[in-house]
Write an enzyme that holds these catalytic residues in place. Structure first.
Site, PDB file in Angstrom:
ATOM      1  N   SER A 142     -11.455  -7.372   9.195  1.00 29.57           N
ATOM      2  CA  SER A 142     -10.758  -8.464  10.636  1.00 29.57           C
ATOM      3  C   SER A 142     -11.425  -7.694  12.141  1.00 29.57           C
ATOM      4  O   SER A 142     -12.275  -6.422  11.992  1.00 29.57           O
ATOM      5  CB  SER A 142      -9.446  -7.254  10.484  1.00 29.57           C
ATOM      6  OG  SER A 142      -8.628  -8.005  11.559  1.00 29.57           O
ATOM      7  N   TYR A 155      -3.813   0.835   9.725  1.00 31.61           N
ATOM      8  CA  TYR A 155      -4.602  -0.925   9.282  1.00 31.61           C
ATOM      9  C   TYR A 155      -5.976  -0.810  10.163  1.00 31.61           C
ATOM     10  O   TYR A 155      -6.931  -1.186   9.551  1.00 31.61           O
ATOM     11  CB  TYR A 155      -3.596  -1.995   9.382  1.00 31.61           C
ATOM     12  CG  TYR A 155      -4.330  -2.934   9.294  1.00 31.61           C
ATOM     13  CD1 TYR A 155      -4.736  -4.182   7.785  1.00 31.61           C
ATOM     14  CD2 TYR A 155      -5.530  -4.018  10.148  1.00 31.61           C
ATOM     15  CE1 TYR A 155      -5.155  -5.189   7.518  1.00 31.61           C
ATOM     16  CE2 TYR A 155      -5.382  -5.269   9.932  1.00 31.61           C
ATOM     17  CZ  TYR A 155      -5.267  -5.979   8.641  1.00 31.61           C
ATOM     18  OH  TYR A 155      -6.306  -7.082   8.377  1.00 31.61           O
TER      19      TYR A 155
HETATM   20  N1  LIG Z   1      -4.047 -13.054   7.889  1.00 28.39           N
HETATM   21  C1  LIG Z   1      -4.810 -12.604   8.980  1.00 28.39           C
HETATM   22  O1  LIG Z   1      -4.823 -13.253   9.965  1.00 28.39           O
HETATM   23  C2  LIG Z   1      -6.138 -11.851   8.593  1.00 28.39           C
HETATM   24  C3  LIG Z   1      -6.507 -11.477   9.772  1.00 28.39           C
HETATM   25  C4  LIG Z   1      -7.739 -10.527   9.659  1.00 28.39           C
HETATM   26  C5  LIG Z   1      -8.227  -9.881   8.545  1.00 28.39           C
HETATM   27  N2  LIG Z   1      -6.996 -10.321   7.574  1.00 28.39           N
HETATM   28  C6  LIG Z   1      -7.523 -10.069   5.980  1.00 28.39           C
HETATM   29  O2  LIG Z   1      -7.753 -10.650   4.930  1.00 28.39           O
HETATM   30  C7  LIG Z   1      -7.490 -10.332   4.069  1.00 28.39           C
HETATM   31  C8  LIG Z   1      -5.964 -11.201   3.372  1.00 28.39           C
HETATM   32  O3  LIG Z   1      -5.306 -11.332   3.484  1.00 28.39           O
HETATM   33  P1  LIG Z   1      -3.859 -11.740   3.427  1.00 28.39           P
HETATM   34  O4  LIG Z   1      -3.433 -12.666   5.476  1.00 28.39           O
HETATM   35  O5  LIG Z   1      -4.227 -13.229   2.965  1.00 28.39           O
HETATM   36  O6  LIG Z   1      -2.292 -11.029   3.151  1.00 28.39           O
HETATM   37  P2  LIG Z   1      -1.709 -11.950   2.280  1.00 28.39           P
HETATM   38  O7  LIG Z   1      -1.156 -13.041   2.219  1.00 28.39           O
HETATM   39  O8  LIG Z   1      -0.686 -10.305   2.519  1.00 28.39           O
HETATM   40  O9  LIG Z   1      -2.351 -11.277   1.160  1.00 28.39           O
HETATM   41  C9  LIG Z   1      -2.141  -9.962   0.548  1.00 28.39           C
HETATM   42  C10 LIG Z   1      -3.284  -9.692  -0.658  1.00 28.39           C
HETATM   43  O10 LIG Z   1      -3.469  -9.110  -1.419  1.00 28.39           O
HETATM   44  C11 LIG Z   1      -2.693  -8.697  -2.561  1.00 28.39           C
HETATM   45  N3  LIG Z   1      -3.012  -7.103  -2.580  1.00 28.39           N
HETATM   46  C12 LIG Z   1      -1.365  -6.752  -1.829  1.00 28.39           C
HETATM   47  N4  LIG Z   1      -1.557  -5.467  -2.515  1.00 28.39           N
HETATM   48  C13 LIG Z   1      -1.737  -5.003  -3.456  1.00 28.39           C
HETATM   49  C14 LIG Z   1      -2.472  -4.246  -5.288  1.00 28.39           C
HETATM   50  N5  LIG Z   1      -1.833  -2.962  -4.631  1.00 28.39           N
HETATM   51  N6  LIG Z   1      -2.825  -4.674  -5.910  1.00 28.39           N
HETATM   52  C15 LIG Z   1      -3.275  -5.724  -6.208  1.00 28.39           C
HETATM   53  N7  LIG Z   1      -3.652  -6.979  -5.314  1.00 28.39           N
HETATM   54  C16 LIG Z   1      -3.123  -6.442  -3.682  1.00 28.39           C
HETATM   55  C17 LIG Z   1      -1.969  -9.857  -2.912  1.00 28.39           C
HETATM   56  O11 LIG Z   1      -1.157  -9.734  -3.987  1.00 28.39           O
HETATM   57  P3  LIG Z   1       0.076  -9.078  -4.358  1.00 28.39           P
HETATM   58  O12 LIG Z   1       1.057  -8.680  -3.379  1.00 28.39           O
HETATM   59  O13 LIG Z   1       0.241 -10.478  -6.277  1.00 28.39           O
HETATM   60  O14 LIG Z   1      -0.398  -8.027  -5.108  1.00 28.39           O
HETATM   61  C18 LIG Z   1      -2.592 -10.519  -2.201  1.00 28.39           C
HETATM   62  O15 LIG Z   1      -2.826 -11.533  -2.924  1.00 28.39           O
HETATM   63  C19 LIG Z   1      -6.827  -8.895   3.892  1.00 28.39           C
HETATM   64  O16 LIG Z   1      -7.601  -7.655   3.700  1.00 28.39           O
HETATM   65  C20 LIG Z   1      -6.469  -8.994   5.024  1.00 28.39           C
HETATM   66  O17 LIG Z   1      -6.526  -7.401   6.183  1.00 28.39           O
HETATM   67  C21 LIG Z   1      -5.775 -10.684   7.414  1.00 28.39           C
END
Ligand SMILES: NC(=O)c1ccc[n+]([C@@H]2O[C@H](COP(=O)([O-])OP(=O)(O)OC[C@H]3O[C@@H](n4cnc5c(N)ncnc54)[C@H](OP(=O)(O)O)[C@@H]3O)[C@@H](O)[C@H]2O)c1
Length: 283
Positions: A142, A155
Site C-alpha cells: 500500500s 497497518y
Molecule cells: N482498498 C484499498 O483502498 C487498498 C489500498 C491499498 C492497499 N490495499 C490492500 O489490498 C489488499 C486487499 O484489500 P481490499 O481493499 O480488497 O480489502 P477487503 O475488501 O477488506 O478484503 C480483504 C480480504 O482479505 C481477507 N482476509 C481478511 N482477514 C483474513 C483472515 N484472517 N484470513 C483469511 N483471509 C482474510 C478477506 O476475506 P474474509 O473476510 O472472507 O476472510 C477479504 O477477502 C489488502 O492487502 C489491502 O491492504 C487496499
C-alpha cells in the site's frame, strides 16, 4: 518473466474487494486459482465468476491468523491443485485507532494477517519454486507503507515491513529465476476496505479502481516488475513517486502534505465509522 496460463495461483483474500478483481483477471489468463479466505459464501460467489471466465477454481476456507497450520494448507493445495507456481499475498486488514488505544490482540492480528502470513506462505512455497527454477510472489502492499498513515499506524507498519522484506528477498532471489513484486495501491474506489467505509476520499490524493490493481498484478507477473505504484493514472502515480522521494528527504514536508490533503481528518472520521462497517461485513 512468468507465464500465468496453466499455473496454480494461490490468492489470499479472494472472497471480496480487490481479491475478486485479481481472481477475475487470473481467470482470463486461464490460471488455476486457489482462493483462500474465511468467508465460504464469498469464495462460492467468486468460484462461479472464475469458472464462467474460463479459469479453474479451488476455494479453501481458511483463517490466515492460524500461522502454525499454514504448512498443512500448502500441502493440501499441492495435493489438490499441484505445486503453487504463483503466490499472491493479498489478504489484509486495517483497524483505525489512536496508537495507544490498540489492544495487544489487535497489534498481533494486523501484523499476522498483513505481514507474517505473507512471509510464512512465501517461506513454504519457495523451496518448490527454487527447485523448479520458476515462480512468482506478489505482495499487495500500500502507499500507506511508503508514508505513515495517522490513526492507521499499525497497518502502515505492516505494509512498510512487507515492502522492505520484498525488497530484501528480491535481492536474495536474483539469479534463481524466482521473482517477487510489490504492488502499492493508493486509495481504491468502488470496492475494498476503503470503499466499504463510505468515507469521502481526499480528492487531491487520487484514486484507482480495483481493476487497475488487478491489471497491475498481471503486468507485474508478466514483466517481473519490482514495485508498482497504482494511482489514478500514470501522471498521478509519477507524482506519488516524486512525493515519496521528497518525503525521504523531509518527513515533515510529507506530514504537511498529508495534513493539507486531509488524510488525518479522514482517518479520524474512520475511527468513528469502522464499528458500523464491521457490523455490515459480519451480516
Ligand atoms: N482498498 C484499498 O483502498 C487498498 C489500498 C491499498 C492497499 N490495499 C490492500 O489490498 C489488499 C486487499 O484489500 P481490499 O481493499 O480488497 O480489502 P477487503 O475488501 O477488506 O478484503 C480483504 C480480504 O482479505 C481477507 N482476509 C481478511 N482477514 C483474513 C483472515 N484472517 N484470513 C483469511 N483471509 C482474510 C478477506 O476475506 P474474509 O473476510 O472472507 O476472510 C477479504 O477477502 C489488502 O492487502 C489491502 O491492504 C487496499
Amino acid at each position: 518473466m512468468t507465464i500465468i496460463a496453466d499455473q496454480t495461483v494461490l490468492l489470499t483474500g479472494a472472497s471480496r474487494g480487490i481479491g475478486v478483481y485479481i481472481a477475475r483477471a487470473l481467470a482470463k489468463e486461464k490460471a488455476t486459482i486457489v482462493g483462500v479466505s474465511r468467508s465460504q459464501d464469498g469464495l462460492d460467489q467468486v468460484s462461479a465468476e472464475v469458472k464462467a471466465l474460463g479459469g479453474h477454481w479451488l476455494g479453501i476456507k481458511y483463517d490466515l491468523s492460524q500461522l502454525e497450520e499454514l504448512p498443512d494448507l500448502v500441502e493440501k493445495i499441492n495435493q489438490l491443485a499441484g505445486p503453487i507456481g504463483i503466490l499472491i499475498n493479498n489478504a489484509g486488514i486495517e483497524i483505525y485507532k489512536k496508537f495507544q488505544d490498540y489492544s495487544t490482540a489487535e497489534l498481533h492480528s494486523i501484523l499476522t494477517i498483513n505481514l507474517l502470513s505473507a512471509m510464512e506462505l512465501s517461506r513454504l512455497v519457495l523451496p518448490t519454486m527454487l527447485n523448479q527454477r520458476k515462480g512468482h510472489i506478489v505482495n499487495i502492499a500500500s502507499l500507506a507503507g511508503k508514508k505513515g498513515n495517522p490513526y492507521n499506524s499499525v497497518y502502515s507498519a505492516s505494509k512498510a515491513g512487507l515492502l522492505m522484506w520484498t525488497d530484501a528477498l528480491r535481492q536474495e532471489l536474483a539469479d534463481t529465476n524466482v521473482e517477487i513484486s510489490a504492488i502499492c495501491p493508493g486509495y481504491v474506489s468502488g470496492q475494498g476496505m476503503i470503499a466499504d467505509t463510505g468515507v469521502p476520499i481526499p480528492k487531491l490524493a487520487g484514486t484507482s479502481k480495483p481493476d487497475d490493481v488487478a491489471k497491475a498484478v498481471i503486468q507485474a507477473i508478466e514483466k517481473n516488475q519490482a514495485e508498482v505504484i497504482v494511482n489514478q493514472d500514470p501522471i498521478t502515480a509519477n507524482i506519488s513517486k516524486l512525493l515519496i522521494a521528497l518525503w525521504q528527504i523531509s518527513p515533515q514536508f510529507g506530514d504537511t502534505v498529508y495534513h493539507w490533503m486531509g488524510v488525518s481528518k479522514l482517518n479520524k472520521l474512520r475511527i468513528k465509522n469502522q464499528k458500523r462497517v464491521a457490523l455490515k461485513l459480519s451480516m
